[in-house]
Design a protein around this motif. Structure first.
Motif, PDB file in Angstrom:
ATOM      1  N   ARG A   7      -8.584   4.431   8.980  1.00 42.61           N
ATOM      2  CA  ARG A   7      -8.521   3.149   8.292  1.00 42.61           C
ATOM      3  C   ARG A   7      -7.102   3.043   7.735  1.00 42.61           C
ATOM      4  O   ARG A   7      -6.665   3.923   6.980  1.00 42.61           O
ATOM      5  N   LEU A  36      -3.672   0.876   6.066  1.00 43.25           N
ATOM      6  CA  LEU A  36      -3.095  -0.218   5.292  1.00 43.25           C
ATOM      7  C   LEU A  36      -1.641  -0.344   5.710  1.00 43.25           C
ATOM      8  O   LEU A  36      -0.869   0.609   5.589  1.00 43.25           O
ATOM      9  N   ASP A  86      -5.915  -3.137   7.511  1.00 44.83           N
ATOM     10  CA  ASP A  86      -5.594  -4.134   6.489  1.00 44.83           C
ATOM     11  C   ASP A  86      -4.072  -4.238   6.393  1.00 44.83           C
ATOM     12  O   ASP A  86      -3.356  -3.261   6.656  1.00 44.83           O
ATOM     13  N   SER A 139      -8.231  -7.064   9.527  1.00 41.86           N
ATOM     14  CA  SER A 139      -8.483  -8.085   8.514  1.00 41.86           C
ATOM     15  C   SER A 139      -7.283  -9.020   8.435  1.00 41.86           C
ATOM     16  O   SER A 139      -6.203  -8.715   8.935  1.00 41.86           O
ATOM     17  N   VAL A 196      -2.877  -4.050  -4.014  1.00 42.68           N
ATOM     18  CA  VAL A 196      -4.038  -3.884  -3.130  1.00 42.68           C
ATOM     19  C   VAL A 196      -4.760  -2.579  -3.418  1.00 42.68           C
ATOM     20  O   VAL A 196      -5.989  -2.539  -3.515  1.00 42.68           O
ATOM     21  N   GLN A 231      -6.905  -2.781  -6.402  1.00 42.40           N
ATOM     22  CA  GLN A 231      -8.104  -3.600  -6.279  1.00 42.40           C
ATOM     23  C   GLN A 231      -9.186  -2.960  -5.419  1.00 42.40           C
ATOM     24  O   GLN A 231     -10.368  -3.074  -5.702  1.00 42.40           O
ATOM     25  N   THR A 232      -8.774  -2.312  -4.323  1.00 50.72           N
ATOM     26  CA  THR A 232      -9.742  -1.869  -3.331  1.00 50.72           C
ATOM     27  C   THR A 232     -10.545  -0.660  -3.803  1.00 50.72           C
ATOM     28  O   THR A 232     -10.057   0.162  -4.580  1.00 50.72           O
ATOM     29  N   LYS A 233     -11.759  -0.582  -3.328  1.00 48.24           N
ATOM     30  CA  LYS A 233     -12.604   0.572  -3.604  1.00 48.24           C
ATOM     31  C   LYS A 233     -12.553   1.580  -2.460  1.00 48.24           C
ATOM     32  O   LYS A 233     -13.133   2.656  -2.556  1.00 48.24           O
ATOM     33  N   HIS A 234     -11.875   1.187  -1.379  1.00 50.95           N
ATOM     34  CA  HIS A 234     -11.794   2.065  -0.211  1.00 50.95           C
ATOM     35  C   HIS A 234     -10.609   3.009  -0.341  1.00 50.95           C
ATOM     36  O   HIS A 234      -9.661   2.746  -1.066  1.00 50.95           O
ATOM     37  N   TYR A 281      -7.715   4.962   2.115  1.00 47.09           N
ATOM     38  CA  TYR A 281      -7.089   4.791   3.429  1.00 47.09           C
ATOM     39  C   TYR A 281      -6.694   6.142   4.006  1.00 47.09           C
ATOM     40  O   TYR A 281      -6.244   7.041   3.293  1.00 47.09           O
ATOM     41  N   THR A 319      -3.806  -7.240 -10.958  1.00 50.77           N
ATOM     42  CA  THR A 319      -4.781  -7.780 -10.007  1.00 50.77           C
ATOM     43  C   THR A 319      -5.318  -9.151 -10.414  1.00 50.77           C
ATOM     44  O   THR A 319      -6.241  -9.656  -9.779  1.00 50.77           O
TER      45      THR A 319
END
Length: 896
Positions: free
Chosen positions: A313, A315, A337, A445, A455, A458-461, A463, A803
């Motif tokens: 995954r 970014l 992303d 995305s 980013v 904010q993200t919960k993922h 990378y 954010t």
């Protein structure tokens, strides 16, 4: 009406200043424009000195001058702007020992061209202070509010007005300023003077439109591109961020760093592209066609992270005009992303079909195939495909509607849906169906307008790969915060347990930039909790670019083996990896040391038998493996890590080695010249400020018999105000540039909020005219307390609000800047008001001192920030307001 005239003159002056900044950014380079404009604005200070020395003569003619000056400014602005295009300035010759004197003469010509406009403007404002001594707070309010609104208005107008015709924006406000002060009382005479003003506007417009001679410097990349045969301008866009051109010619290619062995690897060359230029500098390349072969990525330097981490995954910070989105999928990413920092580039990504985020049915040729195999597979797959019907199908109509919706949504600030499959992509459906497991299956995305730092907050993922593109670091002023210790730490914490952060550094001009990047990344890893960063870093390079990989976990032996095999096959070098033994490393790309300490190079010229060297390997191994910082690179350059408080990556010159640098200035990359320009401006501005202080003393009697003690006290007071105000403004603009990820918006919001609030503060200060010292000390105390509070809390507050939605962040910026501006707007008019009457000649002198120190403030603040950080600059502003409070003048009748 006179206050309205001040409002319009100050609005025009700040507008012209901003337009000149844009002009030099487009036609040459912004750092040289800053040099010229800083000294041209010294016209403000000279006007104050002249008024001080010849006060009575100007006061007798003030009614006529209030009409003559704005009318003259109309012509002076147009003629000065036209003269800029006639001056053959070549900034590159400033780095040539034999040619630089001629360019210094050209800079002098720039001064002469711009000085008269600012001199007339300063004369108008200074004369207004003298003529309205009883209402100085109201005069100053008109000045500041006009400047604040002028900054906001001109930045908005840059969306619509062609940049080379932007001085036309000055004509209406200057004409209105002249019309507020028409000489005479008879209607016929006043009508005649009004007609003269309009005729002057017509002449100025004629000069600007037909004789401005403005254009791109021949030394900017866009000039070479536009001179290519059959070049076509495919698009033109304007905004406060820059002047954009989209060019189409056969020379434009995707600028990817490929191995010299790409043909032996069966990889195609970089595909044709459209070139997107901003202010004459290449911003990005966009795919020219929807169908292109991505086989070249087998030979690309930035493919390594995707070979070390399967199906990641990812970014992407910078989609490289859309190329990188497809490349990441071809390299096996399961989810991609991406963020962009430039709104114009993002708009093209979402609306220009070859750049739009791909879906599975519009992916390009598989990586596993050579171009010949791909062509054969393509022919087999399309042999039985029926041609499209003559008329548009329902699917075609749906695609057209989707494209229009995407463009409309982007224009309204919404993210656009990717375009659906087109008729031209139907053949790729068949091809991908036959490609089996080689066909990419990942998803992309929609790109976002944001900082990668926002980013990851904010993200919960997490990378597996965070991939920074080479262009991204230069696409926005706020992007430099990515390569700071805090930025690296934030990105590292957003990685999965074995995730990789990939950062590029250009080494073609000065290899030590990679060493500074390594120091910054090492510091960021320590902040992220990594105990031994040397085990978590790996560097691979070509002749021009180094990729520094930082892993959240230590690189395994399998990672290192794979990376070395990748580099060897492609003739790349690995100047650092855990466990490296430089003696056993083969060097493919010679990288000798660049020395400023010795006149002769370490490599003998013309000696083809000399062994290849890798100076970067020597420095990285000594620094990361052995912990040594005693190499010549560390001794000569400031390679301490970049931080959010000191976000300067390229400013690596040590002031104590300035003489050695100047002796070999031809070796310096252009990024370092801006720092030297700051040093030059500071030296000149300091000398000029001394002249401004001393010159009126030649006519001491004109000062109304003011005592030496009161004169020195007043000089120190207005000097402190000039430096303190600009220091606060500069720090807030820089902090908010990072916070908003938009330098134009940060500049407009901070400057407008501070100046308008300062104007309101000036109006309120009229209540203290009978007790000026009390008002000054109260205002300085409040300003110092607010500065201290912001010094302690501002970085944390902005990080917490990073954010928020755009409107909320804008409101927060105004809420931070306005209170400071309100209190900082009070001391100056109150101080001036204490010199009314017999010592009124000191008023324009104080105005000139304040202006001269404002010119000093900008380069001084920058040099302090580079050396010590913006917190030091903010702390200094607190000290200046404390000094101003102690030196607060009072009315002589009150025992001053």
């Amino acid at each position: 009406m006179r206050y309205l005239g001040i409002f319009f003159v100050c609005l025009s002056s700040i507008a012209f200043e901003i337009l000149l900044v844009r002009h030099f950014a487009i036609t040459n380079w912004s750092e040289y424009g800053y040099w010229v404009i800083s000294m041209a604005m010294a016209g403000y200070s000279v006007s104050g000195v002249v008024l001080c020395m010849f006060e009575k003569a100007f006061e007798r003619r003030q009614e006529a001058l209030f009409y003559i000056l704005p009318t003259a400014m109309i012509l002076l602005g147009a003629l000065g702007y036209a003269a800029l295009g006639l001056i053959p300035f070549n900034p590159l010759e400033l780095q040539n020992e034999a040619l630089f004197t001629g360019q210094l003469a050209n800079i002098g010509k720039y001064y002469l061209a711009l000085f008269p406009f600012f001199f007339a403007s300063g004369l108008y404002v200074g004369l207004s202070f003298l003529a309205r001594q009883e209402n100085i707070p109201k005069v100053y309010m008109s000045d500041l509010v006009g400047a604040g609104l002028g900054a906001a208005c001109v930045l908005g107008a840059l969306y619509f007005v062609p940049p080379f015709f932007s001085p036309l924006l000055l004509l209406p406000p200057l004409a209105l300023a002249a019309l507020t002060s028409l000489p005479g009382k008879r209607p016929v005479a006043r009508t005649g003077w009004a007609g003269l003003t309009l005729a002057t506007c017509a002449c100025a417009a004629f000069v600007v439109v037909l004789h401005n001679n403005a254009g791109f410097s021949q030394y900017k990349p866009v000039s070479a591109a536009m001179n290519v045969e059959n070049n076509r301008v495919a698009g033109e866009m304007r905004s406060p961020r820059g002047y954009y051109l989209l060019l189409d010619n056969y020379m434009e290619r995707h600028d990817v760093d490929l191995s010299n062995n790409y043909e032996l690897l069966g990889a195609g060359g970089p595909p044709p592209a459209l070139g997107l230029y901003r202010d004459g500098e290449r911003l990005a390349a966009l795919p020219r066609d929807t169908g292109y072969d991505t086989g070249y990525i087998k030979a690309a330097l930035d493919s390594l992270p995707y070979l070390l981490r399967k199906h990641p995954r990812a970014l992407l910070a910078g989609a490289r005009g859309g190329f990188r989105l497809r490349e990441a999928l071809e390299l096996g990413a399961r989810r991609v992303d991406s963020v962009e920092s430039d709104p114009v580039l993002l708009h093209l990504l979402l609306t220009y079909p070859p750049s739009t985020p791909p879906r599975g049915n519009v992916l390009r040729l598989p990586l596993a195939q050579t171009p010949a195999e791909a062509a054969e597979a393509y022919a087999n797959a399309t042999r039985d495909v029926a041609p499209p019907a003559a008329g548009p199908t329902d699917e075609d109509k749906s695609d057209a509607h989707a494209a229009r919706d995407a463009a409309r949504n982007t224009a309204h600030g919404q993210a656009a849906e990717p375009a659906g499959p087109t008729a031209s992509s139907a053949s790729f459906d068949a091809h991908n169906a036959t490609a089996g497991h080689n066909a990419p299956t990942g998803r992309v995305s929609r790109p976002r307008l944001a900082s990668p730092l926002a980013v990851v907050e904010q993200t919960k993922h997490h990378y597996d790969i965070i991939d920074i593109s080479p262009e991204f670091m230069d696409q926005g002023q706020a992007n430099k915060y990515v390569l700071t210790a805090e930025g690296v730490a934030a990105l590292t914490r957003a990685l999965s347990p074995r995730g990789i952060l990939s950062l590029p550094v250009g080494i073609g001009e000065l290899p030590v930039y990679a060493l500074k990047a390594a120091a910054t990344i090492r510091s960021g890893l320590l902040m992220a909790g990594v105990a031994d960063p040397a085990q978590h870093m790996l560097v691979v390079r070509s002749a021009f670019t180094a990729r520094i990989l930082a892993c959240r976990a230590p690189f395994s032996k399998a990672d290192i083996t794979a990376a070395r095999a990748f580099a060897t096959e492609r003739s790349f070098d690995t100047p650092y990896f855990p466990g490296i033994d430089p003696a056993h490393e083969e060097i493919f790309n010679d990288l000798p040391p660049v020395s400023f300490e010795n006149v002769t190079s370490d490599t003998v010229a013309g000696d083809d038998t000399a062994a290849a060297r890798d100076a970067l390997m020597d420095d990285l191994v000594a620094f990361l493996r052995d912990g040594k910082t005693d190499s010549s690179s560390f001794r000569f350059f400031n390679l301490s890590p970049s931080t959010q408080d000191r976000p300067f990556f390229h400013e690596i010159i040590r002031l104590d080695r300035l003489r050695d640098v100047l002796a070999r200035i031809e070796l310096l990359p252009r990024q370092e010249i801006g720092y030297l320009v700051n040093v030059a401006v500071l030296a000149q501005a300091a000398l000029f400020a001394l002249v401004v202080f001393l010159l009126p003393l030649a006519r001491r009697k004109s000062l109304g018999g003011i005592g030496a003690g009161r004169m020195l006290r007043g000089f120190g007071y207005f000097m402190s105000l000039g430096l303190g105000f600009l220091f606060v403004e500069i720090v807030l603009i820089e902090r908010c540039t990072f916070f908003l990820n938009d330098p134009s918006r940060a500049f407009a919001l901070v400057m407008s909020a501070m100046l308008v609030a300062s104007g309101i503060g000036s109006a309120v200060s009229a209540r203290f005219l009978d007790r000026p010292r009390l008002g000054i000390r109260a205002a300085c105390a409040c300003a110092a307390i607010l500065a201290a509070a912001l010094l302690l809390t501002l970085p944390r507050v902005l990080d917490l609000a990073l954010t928020w939605r755009a409107a909320g962040r804008d409101a927060l910026v105004v809420a931070i800047a306005a209170p400071m501006g309100f209190f900082m707007g009070m001391p100056f008019p109150l101080g001036l008001s204490t010199y009314r009457g017999k010592t009124s000649a000191f008023i324009p002198w104080a105005w000139s001192v304040n202006g001269a120190l404002s010119v000093v403030a900008t380069p001084l603040a920058t040099l302090l920030a580079v050396s010590f950080g913006y917190s030091t600059v903010f702390a200094a502003s607190l000290g200046f307001y404390a000094v101003a409070g102690l030196l607060a003048p009072n009315r002589p009748t009150d025992g001053a």
